[in-house]
Motif scaffolding. Sequence first.
Motif, PDB file in Angstrom:
ATOM      1  N   LEU A   1     -39.063  82.461 -13.741  1.00  0.00           N
ATOM      2  CA  LEU A   1     -40.184  81.848 -14.457  1.00  0.00           C
ATOM      3  C   LEU A   1     -40.092  80.323 -14.446  1.00  0.00           C
ATOM      4  O   LEU A   1     -41.115  79.635 -14.323  1.00  0.00           O
ATOM      5  CB  LEU A   1     -40.252  82.382 -15.883  1.00  0.00           C
ATOM      6  N   ILE A   2     -38.888  79.789 -14.557  1.00  0.00           N
ATOM      7  CA  ILE A   2     -38.721  78.335 -14.509  1.00  0.00           C
ATOM      8  C   ILE A   2     -39.096  77.805 -13.129  1.00  0.00           C
ATOM      9  O   ILE A   2     -39.793  76.788 -13.008  1.00  0.00           O
ATOM     10  CB  ILE A   2     -37.279  77.951 -14.887  1.00  0.00           C
ATOM     11  N   ALA A   3     -38.660  78.489 -12.091  1.00  0.00           N
ATOM     12  CA  ALA A   3     -38.992  78.058 -10.730  1.00  0.00           C
ATOM     13  C   ALA A   3     -40.495  78.167 -10.468  1.00  0.00           C
ATOM     14  O   ALA A   3     -41.092  77.295  -9.824  1.00  0.00           O
ATOM     15  CB  ALA A   3     -38.210  78.888  -9.715  1.00  0.00           C
ATOM     16  N   LEU A   4     -41.110  79.215 -10.986  1.00  0.00           N
ATOM     17  CA  LEU A   4     -42.551  79.387 -10.810  1.00  0.00           C
ATOM     18  C   LEU A   4     -43.325  78.304 -11.557  1.00  0.00           C
ATOM     19  O   LEU A   4     -44.293  77.737 -11.032  1.00  0.00           O
ATOM     20  CB  LEU A   4     -42.968  80.777 -11.290  1.00  0.00           C
ATOM     21  N   TYR A   5     -42.888  77.982 -12.763  1.00  0.00           N
ATOM     22  CA  TYR A   5     -43.532  76.915 -13.530  1.00  0.00           C
ATOM     23  C   TYR A   5     -43.423  75.580 -12.797  1.00  0.00           C
ATOM     24  O   TYR A   5     -44.387  74.808 -12.728  1.00  0.00           O
ATOM     25  CB  TYR A   5     -42.900  76.810 -14.926  1.00  0.00           C
ATOM     26  N   THR A   6     -42.264  75.311 -12.229  1.00  0.00           N
ATOM     27  CA  THR A   6     -42.058  74.069 -11.490  1.00  0.00           C
ATOM     28  C   THR A   6     -42.958  74.004 -10.267  1.00  0.00           C
ATOM     29  O   THR A   6     -43.533  72.949  -9.961  1.00  0.00           O
ATOM     30  CB  THR A   6     -40.579  73.939 -11.079  1.00  0.00           C
ATOM     31  N   LEU A   7     -43.123  75.116  -9.570  1.00  0.00           N
ATOM     32  CA  LEU A   7     -44.006  75.148  -8.403  1.00  0.00           C
ATOM     33  C   LEU A   7     -45.453  74.901  -8.817  1.00  0.00           C
ATOM     34  O   LEU A   7     -46.167  74.115  -8.181  1.00  0.00           O
ATOM     35  CB  LEU A   7     -43.882  76.474  -7.663  1.00  0.00           C
ATOM     36  N   VAL A   8     -45.902  75.542  -9.878  1.00  0.00           N
ATOM     37  CA  VAL A   8     -47.281  75.348 -10.339  1.00  0.00           C
ATOM     38  C   VAL A   8     -47.506  73.898 -10.751  1.00  0.00           C
ATOM     39  O   VAL A   8     -48.525  73.291 -10.418  1.00  0.00           O
ATOM     40  CB  VAL A   8     -47.609  76.326 -11.493  1.00  0.00           C
ATOM     41  N   ARG A   9     -46.547  73.303 -11.451  1.00  0.00           N
ATOM     42  CA  ARG A   9     -46.659  71.905 -11.862  1.00  0.00           C
ATOM     43  C   ARG A   9     -46.739  70.978 -10.653  1.00  0.00           C
ATOM     44  O   ARG A   9     -47.577  70.071 -10.607  1.00  0.00           O
ATOM     45  CB  ARG A   9     -45.465  71.530 -12.724  1.00  0.00           C
ATOM     46  N   ASP A  10     -45.902  71.230  -9.655  1.00  0.00           N
ATOM     47  CA  ASP A  10     -45.917  70.387  -8.458  1.00  0.00           C
ATOM     48  C   ASP A  10     -47.212  70.553  -7.667  1.00  0.00           C
ATOM     49  O   ASP A  10     -47.742  69.581  -7.120  1.00  0.00           O
ATOM     50  CB  ASP A  10     -44.718  70.694  -7.565  1.00  0.00           C
TER      51      ASP A  10
END
Length: 101
Positions: A82-91
């Motif tokens: 979930l943290i990696a997915l959130y970071t991808l969406v933010r980027d």
Amino acid sequence: MAQAALQRGCRQGYRPQRQNPFVGSLPLVEVVLDDVSVTKRISALISAFGVLTSMLMLGLAVREYHLGASPLWIGAGAVIFLIALYTLVRDLRQLRTRPTA
């Protein structure tokens, strides 16, 4: 004689200024904005690889749980994913925004 001394002085003391090949090619603002967009693209690419790696880790955590490991591995794998997915969406959102300057 004086002319020869003057020419020697000019040769020794004169250092022509070299022109920077990048000066005048693009305004500085465009160069800075281009560097920022490249940085955002690289960040999004790293985030995409992070999501793929976290998916692999989550899959391994599920496999280990089925083999008898603690259910905390699934929780940890899900949190990392979930943290990696959130970071991808933010980027990706930052990549889609237009510069205001």
